[in-house]
Design an enzyme around this catalytic site. Structure first.
Site, PDB file in Angstrom:
ATOM      1  N   LYS A 156      92.883  52.904  18.111  1.00  0.00           N
ATOM      2  CA  LYS A 156      91.338  52.927  18.850  1.00  0.00           C
ATOM      3  C   LYS A 156      90.717  52.049  18.871  1.00  0.00           C
ATOM      4  O   LYS A 156      91.603  51.373  18.855  1.00  0.00           O
ATOM      5  CB  LYS A 156      90.461  53.506  17.716  1.00  0.00           C
TER       6      LYS A 156
ATOM      7  N   SER B  17      82.613  58.724  18.277  1.00  0.00           N
ATOM      8  CA  SER B  17      83.329  57.729  18.876  1.00  0.00           C
ATOM      9  C   SER B  17      84.607  57.555  19.059  1.00  0.00           C
ATOM     10  O   SER B  17      84.829  57.469  19.796  1.00  0.00           O
ATOM     11  CB  SER B  17      82.641  56.269  18.167  1.00  0.00           C
TER      12      SER B  17
ATOM     13  N   SER C 130      82.579  60.317  12.893  1.00  0.00           N
ATOM     14  CA  SER C 130      83.486  60.030  14.647  1.00  0.00           C
ATOM     15  C   SER C 130      84.849  60.047  14.386  1.00  0.00           C
ATOM     16  O   SER C 130      85.862  59.955  15.171  1.00  0.00           O
ATOM     17  CB  SER C 130      83.175  58.208  14.736  1.00  0.00           C
TER      18      SER C 130
END
Lengths: 485, 483
Positions: free
Chosen positions: A76, A155, A179
């Site tokens: 990420k 997210s 997330s």
């Protein structure tokens, strides 16, 4: 090869059927060919990946390979990667190349894994749909057949979409209010948010320090265990990290579930949940009963206060954490500032997106003189009560099970105009972060052809128990093997 | 109208740790700008603070030295404001749970009295970097070498009532933190910085007046001047019927001027909240005791010991005990010189005067305590007269020889103390001065007699080539003339 799990790929590499360079090339080709429709990557580090794969092959040839040596994966874009752009999904850091590795990044490097690039995310991890990224929205690989583009959740939407689309077998992710779990659920992959303090936060760009936790995402529970083996552990660079022995998370995957006590928090089976969603979750619980688990209803009486408390605490911490983005030392700087104040205000006005600004404003307000007691202090008290709810529940049961989200993946743009509706996406996931306990999202069926996630919540540091429970479920179901059309 | 002056101090003390409070960067002064700033000090994204245990130990040592309660649960807060030399956009400090709680320091005043100044608390925090406004052609340079240097900020109660008291406190504090080794004490490098809160109230009134804060005074002289200046400024306003505005002021010592920096209304809302990157630190008994073990003798303890052990008076004991280095020099001298009172006189007299004259500190002195002590021993055992001793001191200071005996020998300064020889000289001299002998013996007033003895001493010293022991000559004279 791209449909294989990390564990399978590792065995393929070990058997010599394929080299890491070939494997890496295959995934890179897939990203090149397919990611245009998903936008799950912000940066693809092709040259570096191929070089790392070559090194991995050499290591394996020299008999110095670990499970991860030569296995492709992605980070990420919130984890700092030495020499590789780390944007956090923001214009503010679009030009930022860190001269250091996050501890998580360094751990995967040391394990010999091959990073293919950095996955897309909501700006500064603030969002539940991956629509707040400066680099554009991510599209969920599921649900494209009826012509509508759906969100992958957020997210960590880029990581979840990339895994679902078989562009990588695994990816790191972070979870501040859901997330990891929410995008895992919406994309039909398996994700784990560890106990707060289990995984180092050093080099993981902060949103809300007391809630942020790095974690894992892959197709199977076993792969999550393999990831956590690399990620978990004490880090002298993060004093909120807990100095506690790390088990081999794969060692207990095959333990039988007989006698496992499951609690169903009644507050998480409320009318916010559609009947179709509820049915899938209850079906999953039935599978556990078949595996020998017992089930009872429990209560998390203060869980309904979680969203309100979270949206004070998280923005308050964020308002201070994001003060460092001031245009002085790195990152975006506005053109031709006429004085210091102009430098600050225009840099931040131009560099941050709408949702980030909204949360900075909310947090600044909550901490202001005259409001601090009514908002921040009160929210911290609520947080303490919510923690107590979980402590009490775990006196009666071993794990809690619930839905991850109230509904499956929604259509892009549907909730962007109403932030509060968007915040309600995390109604079942946020309390876990406030309490700091670990939780997973496991694929558990479909509603209208869209994946549904089962949330399994554990007591502090009981990641092994969660992974065991998820793995056993995945031995008798194949929801996690389903491919988007 | 008569006014009472009320003064409280806030003192920033840089702790002498090798590395910063939340990173491993060096704290050494004077490096090239930004060469001692790591990713953590630069507040790069994702970096995290890790507390420096030594900073806690030093803070606890300070707490113990000022008789304070130690905060058992030490919590860091974020103080939010934007400034280019504050990389994170907040300062990590302590608001509600400081490491050092209430304590006190006793100060000695010129008139011989002493006074207790209460410490409200002292907290740990990080220093900011430096903004350099010159040399950058309308721009500002940022040097982050100092960012993250550990500080304790010490806050007193408003217990001081004059510039003299405030300066006495400041000096005492400076001596304290230097002697326990938690601060290098170098004020010219900003190792100690004083903020002074001043208010006036009608004499005898219980109600405190509105105060102003004068910031960043880094010398005792400027502090004294700044207080005098601010007291006068406030007095002028009050006596003209005006009101004091609560504000922060900056004092310019070169021009003896001050100006307002910001008023209370313009003050920031710092939005303090507990730093989520740092967990509360629990200070246990073992840690406190280990810090106590590291404490050297404190100036107050030393002063009491000097009075007790060496029989010194309060004033001498204080002057010799305040600075650990002078105290050590004195004790080294005593170990050679035996006579402590005489050693004290020489350290505080000839030796200190010489240091002052040459603007040297005790460690820069060309002689050691034991060298001075040997000289004191020779004075005490009558080997050398006090005037001869001054010549020996001079020679030692100039490095003519490395010990008093060698100089006494080389310069022939040894006193003759052989009474037989001295008696013979007295007999000879008295025989040559019959008129004076007669005058002396006819004088009835013992005071005048005593004066007349001086008339014999000159010829006696001449006869002994300056080496006769004056004290013995005196004794022999009195005996022979009187008998």
């Amino acid at each position: 090869m791209h449909n294989k799990s990390v564990a399978e790929l590792s065995r393929e590499l070990e058997s010599g059927k394929i080299s890491s360079v070939e494997l890496t090339r295959e995934f890179l080709d897939r990203i090149k060919a397919e990611d245009r429709q998903y936008n799950s990557f912000i940066t693809v580090t092709e040259d570096q990946a191929l070089a790392d794969a070559k090194t991995a092959d050499e290591q394996r040839a020299a008999g110095k390979a670990s499970v991860w040596t030569g296995v492709p994966f992605a980070h990420k874009d919130i984890f700092c990667t030495n020499g590789v752009a780390t944007t956090c999904g923001s214009k503010m850091l679009a030009n930022f190349v860190p001269p250091y590795d996050a501890t998580v990044t360094a751990n995967f490097r040391a394990a010999g894994a091959v990073c293919l690039g950095k996955t897309n995310m909501d700006e500064f991890a603030m969002g539940s749909s991956n629509e707040s990224s400066f680099f554009g929205a991510v599209t969920n690989p599921w649900g494209l057949n009826n012509g509508e583009k759906r969100v992958p959740g957020g997210s960590s939407g880029g990581s979840a979409a990339a895994i679902a689309a078989r562009l990588v077998p695994a990816a790191t992710a972070t979870d501040t209010g859901g997330s990891i779990r929410q995008p895992a659920a919406l994309c039909g992959v398996t994700g784990l948010k560890p106990t707060y303090g289990r995984v180092s936060r050093y080099g993981m760009i902060a949103f809300a320090s007391s809630l942020d936790q790095g974690g894992t995402m892959a197709r199977t529970a076993e792969d999550n265990a393999l990831m956590l083996n690399v990620m978990a552990g004490f880090d002298p660079k993060d004093c909120t990290c807990v100095d506690r022995a790390v088990p081999d998370y794969t060692a207990t995957l095959d333990e039988p579930l007989k006698g496992l006590r499951i609690g169903l928090p009644k507050e998480y089976f409320s009318d916010q949940l559609s009947p179709a969603m509820e049915q899938q979750v209850r079906n999953a619980v039935k599978e556990y009963e078949k595996l020998g688990a017992t089930v009872k209803e429990v209560s998390l009486p203060r869980a309904k206060l979680a969203i309100a408390a979270y949206y004070v605490i998280a923005p308050a911490e964020a308002s201070a954490n994001l003060s460092r983005f001031d245009g002085v030392r790195y990152g975006y700087r506005c053109d031709n500032p006429k004085d210091l104040n102009d430098l600050y205000t225009r840099t931040r006005a131009e560099g941050f997106g709408g949702e980030v600004k909204r949360r900075i404003l909310v947090g600044t307000y909550a901490l202001s003189a005259g409001y601090f007691d009514a908002y921040y202090l009160k929210a911290q008290k609520v947080r303490r009560l919510i923690q107590q709810d979980f402590v009490n529940a775990f006196k009666e049961v071993d794990v809690l099970m619930s839905p991850v989200t109230p509904s499956p993946a929604f259509v892009q743009g549907e909730k962007t105009s109403d932030p509060v509706t968007m915040y309600l996406e995390d109604v079942f996931t946020i309390a876990v972060n406030l309490a700091g306990v670990p939780a997973m999202s496991v694929p558990a069926g479909f509603v209208d052809g869209l994946p549904v996630g089962l949330q399994i919540i554990g007591n502090y540091f009981e990641e092994a128990r969660l992974l065991n429970a998820a793995h056993q479920y995945q031995q008798v179901t194949d929801w996690h093997q389903k491919l988007p059309q | 109208m008569q006014w009472d002056i009320v003064i409280g101090l806030e003192i920033h003390v840089q702790l002498a740790t090798k590395t910063k409070i939340f990173s491993g960067s060096s704290t050494a002064f004077g490096a090239e700008p930004n060469t001692q700033a790591s990713a953590v000090d630069l507040a790069m994204p994702g970096t995290l603070p890790v507390p420096n245990e030594q900073a806690f130990r030093y803070a606890v040592m300070f707490g113990l030295a000022v008789n304070a309660e130690i905060g058992r649960r030490s919590v860091f807060d974020r103080k939010n404001y934007f400034y280019p030399d504050l990389p994170k956009g907040y300062q990590t400090t302590q608001l509600d749970h400081p490491i050092v709680g209430p304590g006190f320091v006793d100060i000695d005043l010129e008139d011989g009295s002493s006074k207790r100044v209460r410490i409200h608390h002292a907290h740990l925090e990080e220093d900011a970097g430096k903004s350099l406004h010159e040399d950058f052609d309308g721009m500002t340079g940022i040097d982050l070498n100092r960012a993250g240097t550990p500080l304790i900020e010490i806050v007193t109660e408003p217990d001081m009532n004059s510039a003299e008291e405030a300066v006495a406190f400041a000096k005492k504090l400076h001596s304290l933190v230097s002697s326990i080794g938690i601060c290098d004490g170098d004020m010219s490098q900003g190792s100690l910085r004083f903020d002074v809160n001043i208010s006036l109230k009608p004499k005898g009134s219980d109600e405190l007046g509105t105060r102003t804060e004068t910031k960043n005074l880094n010398s005792f002289r400027f502090m004294e001047q700044a207080i005098a200046h601010e007291v006068e400024r406030q007095m002028d306003i009050l006596e003209d019927g005006g009101r004091i505005i609560q504000e922060t002021r900056l004092y310019n010592g070169e021009r003896d001027e001050s100006r307002s920096m910001r008023s209370k209304e313009e003050a920031n809302d710092y939005r303090y909240f507990p730093c989520p990157d740092l967990l509360p630190v629990v200070i246990d008994d073992a840690f406190i005791e280990s810090a106590r073990d590291l404490l050297p003798e404190l100036p107050d303890e030393r002063k009491a010991r000097f009075k007790e052990q060496y029989g010194l008076n309060d004033y001498d004991a204080r002057l010799l005990s305040d600075d650990a280095r002078i105290a050590a020099f004195f004790e080294e001298a005593v170990s050679q010189g035996k006579d402590a009172k005489l050693a004290a006189n020489w350290v505080l007299g000839e030796f200190s005067a010489r240091l002052n004259a040459e603007d040297k500190t005790v460690v820069q002195a060309p002689i050691t305590g034991s060298q001075l002590g040997q000289l004191v021993a020779r004075i005490a055992d009558n080997t050398v007269s006090s005037s001869g001793a001054k010549k020996v001191f001079e020679a030692l200071w100039n490095g003519d020889a490395d010990n008093a005996d060698a100089i006494i020998e080389a310069q022939g300064l040894k006193q003759v103390s052989d009474t037989g020889a001295l008696e013979q000289m007295v007999d000879e001299v008295l025989a040559g001065m019959p008129d004076q002998v007669a005058q002396y013996q006819e004088e009835a007033d013992p005071k005048k007699q005593k004066k007349m003895l001086g008339g014999f001493m000159g010829p006696l010293m001449k006869a002994s080539k300056g080496q006769g022991n004056p004290k013995l000559f005196n004794e022999i004279l009195v005996r022979k003339l009187g008998g």
